[in-house]
Design a protein around this motif. Structure first.
Motif, PDB file in Angstrom:
ATOM      1  N   ILE A 174      -8.460   5.385 -10.991  1.00 15.56           N
ATOM      2  CA  ILE A 174      -8.791   5.011  -9.609  1.00 15.56           C
ATOM      3  C   ILE A 174      -8.811   6.292  -8.776  1.00 15.56           C
ATOM      4  N   CYS A 196      -8.269   8.672  -5.816  1.00 16.15           N
ATOM      5  CA  CYS A 196      -7.206   8.725  -4.813  1.00 16.15           C
ATOM      6  C   CYS A 196      -7.277  10.073  -4.122  1.00 16.15           C
ATOM      7  N   ASP A 237      -9.709   3.888  -4.081  1.00 11.65           N
ATOM      8  CA  ASP A 237     -10.911   3.083  -4.290  1.00 11.65           C
ATOM      9  C   ASP A 237     -10.594   1.925  -5.235  1.00 11.65           C
ATOM     10  N   CYS A 238      -9.874   0.922  -4.682  1.00 16.56           N
ATOM     11  CA  CYS A 238      -9.536  -0.276  -5.453  1.00 16.56           C
ATOM     12  C   CYS A 238      -9.139  -1.379  -4.482  1.00 16.56           C
ATOM     13  N   ASP A 239      -8.886  -2.574  -5.013  1.00 11.79           N
ATOM     14  CA  ASP A 239      -8.481  -3.679  -4.141  1.00 11.79           C
ATOM     15  C   ASP A 239      -7.046  -3.476  -3.665  1.00 11.79           C
ATOM     16  N   THR A 275      -4.024  -4.208  -6.176  1.00 10.68           N
ATOM     17  CA  THR A 275      -3.870  -3.147  -7.175  1.00 10.68           C
ATOM     18  C   THR A 275      -3.262  -1.909  -6.537  1.00 10.68           C
ATOM     19  N   ALA A 276      -3.731  -1.562  -5.353  1.00 13.42           N
ATOM     20  CA  ALA A 276      -3.216  -0.382  -4.641  1.00 13.42           C
ATOM     21  C   ALA A 276      -1.720  -0.513  -4.389  1.00 13.42           C
TER      22      ALA A 276
END
Length: 188
Positions: free
Chosen positions: A35, A37, A62-64, A67-68
């Motif tokens: 991901i 970051c 760059d994720c939901d 998940t973050a």
């Protein structure tokens, strides 16, 4: 769509320590999950004596959101994030997290006999504290003010850190008139 994670750590850290201990491992955790970051800033809240009272930083991922949060909390707690820390995604609700408790050992820098300062070595004292605390407490940062120097230890139990430090400090003249203070479990 990129998400902004705002992390507020209930930790007394110098900027370099914040980066090494928390920001870098967080970025690495996202990179290991494939991901993107990107750190976007950070800072520290200082007292009137310029002692750090908390620190914060932001990263863009760059994720939901779920998940973050999952990756961030796991990485930060593994790094020893103190209880009372907070995480916010995209200006949404804040989530509390943290696993350690802190203790500050304030060494008196002005009121001891001059020979104590001349003959004492704070590095020897710090190494003895680290060794004696073992897994019960880790030195995460330090601060030097005009009248005292603070050593910030974090571990599973502030009480245990205090007890173990109390076994070491009396053996060192440089620790004369020191203060051992549990740190707040909530943000200022």
């Amino acid at each position: 769509m990129p998400r902004t994670l705002d992390v507020t750590l209930n930790a007394r850290l110098r900027p370099m320590d914040r980066g090494d201990r928390y920001e870098d491992p967080l970025v690495e955790a996202f990179e290991e999950a494939d991901i993107d970051c990107e750190p976007t800033g950070g800072g520290s809240l200082l007292s009137s004596d310029h002692e750090p009272t908390l620190c914060d930083f932001s990263v863009e991922v760059d994720c939901d959101a779920d998940t973050a949060v999952s990756i961030a909390v796991a990485a930060l707690e593994e790094a020893g994030a103190p209880k009372g820390s907070r995480l916010q995604v995209d200006e949404g609700d804040t989530l509390g997290f943290g696993v350690t408790e802190g203790v500050a050992v304030y060494l008196n820098g002005t009121d001891l006999p001059p020979e104590v300062y001349a003959e004492g070595d704070v590095n020897v004292l710090v190494e003895e504290l680290r060794s004696h605390l073992g897994q019960e407490g880790h030195l995460q940062s330090w601060w030097q003010g005009s009248r005292e120097t603070a050593l910030y230890f974090y571990g599973p139990s502030a009480r245990r850190i205090q007890d173990l430090a109390g076994e070491v400090l009396p053996r060192f003249p440089l620790a004369g008139r020191c203060r051992v203070v549990p740190l707040p479990l909530t943000l200022p």
